[in-house]
Structures are given as C-alpha cells and as structure tokens.
Design a protein around this motif. Structure first.
Motif, short mmCIF file in Angstrom:
data_model
loop_
_atom_site.label_atom_id
_atom_site.label_comp_id
_atom_site.label_asym_id
_atom_site.label_seq_id
_atom_site.Cartn_x
_atom_site.Cartn_y
_atom_site.Cartn_z
N HIS A 140 -5.89 -42.75 -84.43
CA HIS A 140 -6.79 -41.61 -84.30
C HIS A 140 -6.36 -40.70 -83.17
N PRO A 141 -6.63 -39.39 -83.30
CA PRO A 141 -6.38 -38.49 -82.16
C PRO A 141 -7.23 -38.91 -80.97
N LYS A 142 -6.73 -38.60 -79.78
CA LYS A 142 -7.48 -38.93 -78.56
C LYS A 142 -7.81 -37.64 -77.82
N GLY A 143 -8.99 -37.61 -77.20
CA GLY A 143 -9.44 -36.39 -76.54
C GLY A 143 -9.01 -36.35 -75.08
N VAL A 144 -8.44 -35.22 -74.68
CA VAL A 144 -8.06 -35.02 -73.27
C VAL A 144 -9.05 -34.02 -72.67
N TYR B 89 -8.91 -40.84 -71.28
CA TYR B 89 -9.21 -40.07 -72.49
C TYR B 89 -10.73 -39.98 -72.69
N PHE B 90 -11.14 -38.97 -73.44
CA PHE B 90 -12.55 -38.75 -73.73
C PHE B 90 -13.19 -40.01 -74.35
N GLY B 91 -14.27 -40.43 -73.75
CA GLY B 91 -15.04 -41.55 -74.31
C GLY B 91 -14.43 -42.92 -74.08
N MET B 92 -13.32 -43.02 -73.36
CA MET B 92 -12.70 -44.34 -73.10
C MET B 92 -13.19 -44.85 -71.74
#
Ligand code: AMP
Length: 546
Positions: free
Chosen positions: A191-195, A399-402
């Motif tokens: 899945h793509p990961k959010g920065v 990363y976003f949400g990690m």
C-alpha cells in the motif's frame, strides 16, 4: 540570560503574507482546466487563501483534518495550498493517475474530510464516491455550473465558497511542528504510505531550496513547475515562489511538448522543473521549430534518471542548462542537486560531462551515507555502491498513522536506492534496490545501460530490466522506443553497447515497443516490463518479438 532573538514559528501563512506584502503585483499565470489563461497576482492569491481558510471551519473541518485535492497545477490549487495549510488543516494532494482502488484506499486511509476537485476529475470522483468513508463535501474548482452540478449530489463550488469568505481572516499562530501537508508514496510494493510535512520542514525546505546552489529562484525569475502539484508538492516550488516573490506559471492540463514550448515563449519562462519524460517531449517540440524557449535558461530535472544525452542536446542545441536533482516523497523532495563547486570551474569538458551526469550533492539540511547489507557505512570513493540513506530537517521520521519511525536504529531513512558517493558528496544513483540486475553474483545497474541506449540517435526512450536466466540467475534485457523514422533493429541496438560497458554487462536481448509504461509521476513501471519480458531468456518466453 545572554539575551536572545525573537522566537517566531516558521509557518506557511508567513510565506504567502510575504508575497502579498512585497510582491503583491507579481504575476501568477494559470492555464485553466476549461482552457484559456488566467492572469492574477500574489496579492489576489493571498486574499483568496485567507477567504478559503475562513470558510473551512463552517464546512465542519477542524484543525489537523485532511483536505484532499485532485487537481492540475492551477491558480485555485495554489490558493488551497496556502489556505488549507495556513488555516491549520492538512493539504492532502492526491494523484489522479493512481488506480481507482488505490485512490479509494488513500482517501480513506488519510480520512479526508473534503475533496477539492478539478472539473476534469469529477467523473472519477463520482465513481469513487460510494466507497469514500470520511469525505463529507466535494468542492469543484470553479464557479457554479448547472451541468457540473448535476454530476454529483451535494457538490459545492469553490468560487461561491470564496465569495462567502472573509479576506480579513487572521491566520492562526500555529506551532511550527504542526502538520501542513500530506502526500502518499506511489506504493509500487504494498500500500502507499503517507508522508506528513510540517510547517517547519516546508519553510526550511523553501529557505534552502531557493538558494543559488539549489533550485535557484529569484524574484526576477518566471518559474514553471511542470512537475504536478500532487507530486511531492511540486517539489516545493509553490512555497519557494511565494517566499521569493517570483512570477509563477502554472501549466494546467496540457503537458505535451508543443503546449509547454508555446507557454515558455509566451510567458517568457526562465526556469522550469519536471521529470525527464516531459523534457523529452519538449525537446522534440523545440526541434520542430515551433518555439525557441530562448527565455529559458535552466531546467531542474529529477524523479528518475536524466539521460546524459539530453543534457548535451538541450545545452548544445538550445542553450538550456539541465540540472539533475534527486529526491523522493519522503525527502520533501530536495535531497541533491547537481551544482558545481568553484574547483570545477575550468574543468575540462569530458570531466564536466561525467560530473553533470550524476544527481549532484546535498544542500545544507540533509546528510547522506551509503551502507552495506550490515547497515555499516561504506567508503565515499565514487566507486563503492551501497544502499543510500538520508537524514535531515525535511526528511520523513514517521509515516502517517504509523506508530514507529521509519528509520534505522541509528536514525537514518533508507531510501531503497543503490548509489555511490564521492569524497565531495556527489551522488550517483545506480538503481532502485529492487531493479538491480543480479548476474552471476555481480550487480548490473540498469540506469547506466539505459543512458547508453537513449544516447543512440535511433532511440527515443529505453528501459533495462532483469530477465531470468538459467545459468546467471538474471541478465539484462533492453526494451526501447525508436525515434521517429529510425530503422534500428535489435542486433544494431545490442552492438551499440560494444566497448561502452564490459562485455558481461551487455544486454542479452533487445525489444522494441511503441511506448514504455509509466507511472503517474513519470517513472517507468519496470514491474510491468518484467511481467512481460522477465522470461524471454528461459526458453519459455511470453509473447514478445525481438
Ligand atoms: P517518488 O517518491 O515517487 O518521487 O520516488 C522517489 C524515487 O525516484 C527515488 O527513490 C529514486 O529511485 C527515484 N529518483 C528520483 N530522482 C531520481 C534521479 N534524479 N535519478 C534516478 N532516480 C531518481
């Protein structure tokens, strides 16, 4: 106390207010989605950004909420950059070229509350709408339009929102570590990961990015980011242009060579930025002679490897300097730029050509190292290859949400690129770790082979991939696009490598295609090519002709 300086947070609202106050009448030129060119200026951009920020609360958006955008590079998108982030929300730029199910994943994962959408992408959004879990409003970038309004229930119109907005809105005094924008990686694996970028990282990136050894943007420049505003914030150019008060040209949806060439001439663009495939199109258009690009002195090229033959073609035929840069979504993106040092002035041209091929050196604010499989640093001798790692003020931590940081135990971000560094800090990217060709225990880097293929006058573009091999595990295979009128055959292309690389690195086979598959951010999709050509050397080839 010894005394101290004023402590003022580094905020994106400060960038736009600077542009309004000191460069208010400087042009912002925007090619609109509906066609035509709109001329406005920084003062109006600032006013509209404040109006937008003042309305977001009324739409039920709270500080920290994500506001998605699916839009071209245009004036309204620019206002959203400043209005959403300046207002304390997070501007989440979405790549419309992602597969629909990936877009749904990204929007739901980010929990976007609002989507700002260009008219072009409304059919796409209407399709996705039933699967979007958190989006409460969809705002079309434009005036009210009955035909558009019929496309999706409950649509709002950006221009009406602004009319109801307050131009005297006071920007909130945020903590500079507040999240300002969000961009997902392209996620070729998993899945793509959010920065998540912060106000502080964005302003520091801008301060360094505008410098003469970085992108080099002055108030006297006319800057055209062809790189999309959904690709790592157009490499930070909208913020830097505001900080410097540069003229800004936003090219909208027409990104083909002839349209860009004409825009460069009519708007007297001095500096442009984009991926190599875009400049291949521009080169062809300039060679056709319909435009001269005489005003354009420099182009920053990154996102994938810049073929050295393009550097020579632009310089020799059109007097345009191509500056090679490297970065990633996780690095905001400026990691390195190929700018010279004083010791290089007067260097002989063969050495200079060699130096300019690479991705350049890091500016202040980022550090680089290469490491081996054991994560231990390797020699910076320009020869040794290893995994490239980076750390600095605008490099991802988590990363976003990690929950856990995305870093090595000693605090570096592993880029997934294989590279060498020399003693001066100059970087050469050899390959993505996952694209390296492992032949008989040795590594073959695809980038160098691609550069050689593209330098052939009969070749317009090329990719080199690993094909499975019974004896050597993997061998290189070249997949190329011919230049118009070229009569080159596979044997001719393979012979072109003779003497340019050691014989064992020469590709085993060559194939011609009409076009290479590219991602939404202009990168060749090697995974797709491997699926088609990966078995051509095993005696069990898929359907492809040499
Ligand atoms: P993205 O996050 O989508 O921008 O992709 C980042 C990746 O693109 C990097 O890790 C590199 O593999 C590749 N890349 C970016 N710039 C260059 C360049 N100048 N030369 C070679 N590869 C590049």
């Amino acid at each position: 106390m010894l005394g101290q300086m004023i402590k003022k947070p580094l905020l994106i609202s400060g960038l736009i207010e600077h542009a309004v106050r000191f460069h208010g009448d400087t042009d912002v030129i925007s090619v609109e989605t509906t066609g035509g060119i709109e001329r406005t200026h920084w003062e109006k951009i600032g006013i509209n950004a404040r109006r937008l920020a003042s309305t977001l609360g009324k739409l039920g958006v709270e500080p920290g909420d994500r506001c998605g955008t699916i839009a071209w590079n245009n004036r309204r998108h620019l206002e959203i950059y400043f209005g959403v982030s300046g207002g304390g929300m997070v501007c989440h730029t979405l790549n419309p070229r992602l597969a629909p199910e990936t877009l749904v994943y990204v929007i739901n994962h980010a929990k976007d509350k609002i989507l700002f959408v260009d008219r072009t992408f409304l059919p796409l959004v209407a399709n996705l709408a039933p699967k979007l879990e958190t989006v409460r409003r969809v705002v079309v970038l434009g005036p009210r339009d009955a035909e558009v309004g019929a496309m999706l229930e409950g649509l709002m119109f950006y221009d009406e929102l602004l009319e109801a907005g307050d131009e005297a809105f006071k920007w909130p005094e945020l903590d500079e570590m507040t999240a300002s924008s969000l961009c997902y990686t392209s996620g070729t694996t998993g899945h793509p990961k959010g920065v998540v970028y912060s106000h502080r990282s964005t302003v520091l990136h801008s301060l360094v990015g505008c410098g003469p050894d970085a992108i080099n943007i002055a108030a006297r420049d006319t800057v055209m980011p062809v790189v999309p505003m959904f690709h790592v914030n157009a490499w930070g150019v909208p913020y830097i242009a505001a900080m410097q008060g540069a003229r800004l040209v936003l090219p909208g949806p027409q990104l083909d060579g002839p349209s860009l060439a004409q825009l460069i001439d009519t708007e007297q663009v001095t500096l442009a930025l984009g991926v190599p495939t875009i400049w291949m199109g521009l080169l062809a258009a300039l060679r056709d002679g319909s435009a001269t690009a005489a005003s354009m002195k420099r182009t920053i090229v990154g996102g994938s490897a810049l073929p050295p033959s393009m550097i020579a073609a632009f310089q020799d035929e059109f007097g345009i300097e191509l500056i090679h840069a490297w970065g990633m979504t996780e690095t905001s993106p400026l990691g390195t730029l190929n700018q010279l040092k004083s010791k290089h002035v007067g260097m002989d041209s063969a050495q200079l050509v060699e130096l300019r091929k690479g991705q350049g050196r890091p500016p202040y604010g980022v550090e680089l190292r290469i490491v081996g499989e054991d994560n231990m640093p390797l020699a910076n001798d320009g020869l040794t290859q290893g995994r490239l790692q980076i750390r600095g003020h605008w490099i991802v931590d988590t990363y976003f949400g990690m929950d856990a940081p995305a870093l090595t135990p000693d605090g570096w971000f592993d880029t997934g690129d294989i590279a060498s560094l020399d003693a001066e800090g100059y970087l050469v990217i050899k390959d993505r770790a996952k694209d390296v060709i492992k032949s008989g225990g040795e590594w073959i880097a695809s980038v160098e082979l691609e550069n050689i293929a593209i330098a052939h006058p009969g070749i317009a573009n090329a990719a080199v991939i690993a094909a499975q091999h019974e004896k050597w595990d993997e061998r290189p295979v070249v997949v190329a696009v011919k230049s118009p009128g070229s009569e080159l055959d596979a044997a001719g292309l393979l012979a072109w490598f003779d003497g340019k690389v050691p014989a064992w690195q020469k590709p085993d086979a060559a194939f011609f295609v009409d076009a290479l598959p590219v991602s939404g951010t202009g990168k060749v999709l090697k995974k797709e090519l491997r699926e088609i050509y990966g078995a051509v050397l095993t005696g069990n080839p898929a359907s492809c002709e040499a």
